[in-house]
Motif scaffolding. Structure first.
Motif, PDB file in Angstrom:
ATOM      1  N   LYS A 180      42.458  63.295  16.689  1.00 47.69           N
ATOM      2  CA  LYS A 180      42.265  61.579  16.928  1.00 47.69           C
ATOM      3  C   LYS A 180      42.032  61.482  18.355  1.00 47.69           C
ATOM      4  N   SER A 202      47.208  62.572  18.078  1.00 45.98           N
ATOM      5  CA  SER A 202      46.224  61.886  18.841  1.00 45.98           C
ATOM      6  C   SER A 202      46.094  61.971  20.272  1.00 45.98           C
ATOM      7  N   THR A 223      51.996  54.897  12.422  1.00 46.30           N
ATOM      8  CA  THR A 223      51.929  55.190  13.648  1.00 46.30           C
ATOM      9  C   THR A 223      52.974  54.311  14.258  1.00 46.30           C
ATOM     10  N   ASP A 263      50.535  59.477  12.384  1.00 44.68           N
ATOM     11  CA  ASP A 263      49.877  59.807  13.777  1.00 44.68           C
ATOM     12  C   ASP A 263      51.047  60.324  14.830  1.00 44.68           C
ATOM     13  N   ILE A 265      48.042  63.665  11.916  1.00 47.36           N
ATOM     14  CA  ILE A 265      46.984  63.107  12.981  1.00 47.36           C
ATOM     15  C   ILE A 265      47.703  63.410  14.432  1.00 47.36           C
TER      16      ILE A 265
END
Ligand SMILES: O=C1C[C@@](O)(C(=O)O)C[C@@H](O)[C@@H]1O
Length: 224
Positions: free
Chosen positions: A148, A120, A60, A93, A118
């Motif tokens: 997410k 987010s 991330t 992410d 992901i």
């Protein structure tokens, strides 16, 4: 990727890469996966990303406009995430609000990377309505593999809202209500369908309401 049930992810929030890698090894003694918060590192380059990708991890690089600490160029941020994808990191992410998120998915597909993406969304002030949360999840799933969201709980209704959304998207979601009021989602979220929950280690959390990994496991022993 084989996902274990009730997966625990420990965020690694150190600002020095040597310490971060050391703590990642330690975290993986008690957790299934770590999240490297690359935006919290004082220095980072592609060789660091290459090292990180060897761990079962989420990489991330959180933008400052989404509650993170990355203030350097966005092109550099995207370059680092692409490096993670090239290195087959288990997850990366990227924010729903990042205009280049689709570019990253296209890149992953073009090179045949195994990385799961992901998408987010964060709200550090409130929990959106149930309908808004559904739209966030649906928009995220149109782009990536997992959606997410981490939103701030202000009461029990928010916890119920978040658990209801998780329950609707079992296996393709990570749903979190942050803060003291949201702790139940960090305990029960996996039971309703989140692929993982974030837990802290040695008092180092990356968001409000994260529960210590040892305490979380004790609670799960009792109720799950
Ligand atoms: O998005 C998330 C979830 C999180 O904000 C949490 O509330 O545990 C922690 C962050 O490090 C991670 O990137």
């Amino acid at each position: 990727m084989h996902l274990v049930k009730n997966m625990i992810c420990i965020p690694i929030v150190d600002n020095n890469i040597g310490t971060a890698l050391k703590n990642a090894k330690k975290a993986l003694e008690v957790a299934d996966i770590v999240e490297f918060r690359v935006d919290m590192l004082k220095e980072v380059d592609e060789s660091v990303i290459e090292e990180m990708a060897k761990f079962p991890c989420i990489i991330t690089v959180r933008a400052y406009w989404e509650g993170g600490f990355w203030k350097k160029s966005n092109d550099e941020r995207i370059k680092l995430i692409k490096k993670a994808i090239e290195c087959n990191a288990k997850f990366v992410d990227i924010e729903l609000r990042e205009e280049k998120n689709k570019e990253l998915v296209k890149f992953r597909d073009e090179i045949g990377s195994k990385t799961k993406i992901i998408i987010s969304y964060h709200d550090f002030e409130k929990t959106p309505s149930y309908e808004e949360l559904i739209k966030i999840v649906e928009d995220g799933l149109k782009i990536g593999d997992i959606t997410k969201f981490a939103v701030m709980a202000r009461g029990k209704e928010d916890v119920l809202k978040v658990l209801n959304v998780i329950n609707k998207y079992e296996g393709e979601i990570i749903g979190i209500a942050m803060g003291e009021e949201g702790k139940l989602t960090r305990i029960l979220g996996v039971h309703f369908g989140s692929i993982l929950t974030f837990a802290s280690m040695e008092g180092k959390a990356s968001a409000p309401g994260q529960i210590d990994v040892k305490k979380l496991k004790e609670i799960w022993e009792l109720i799950l």
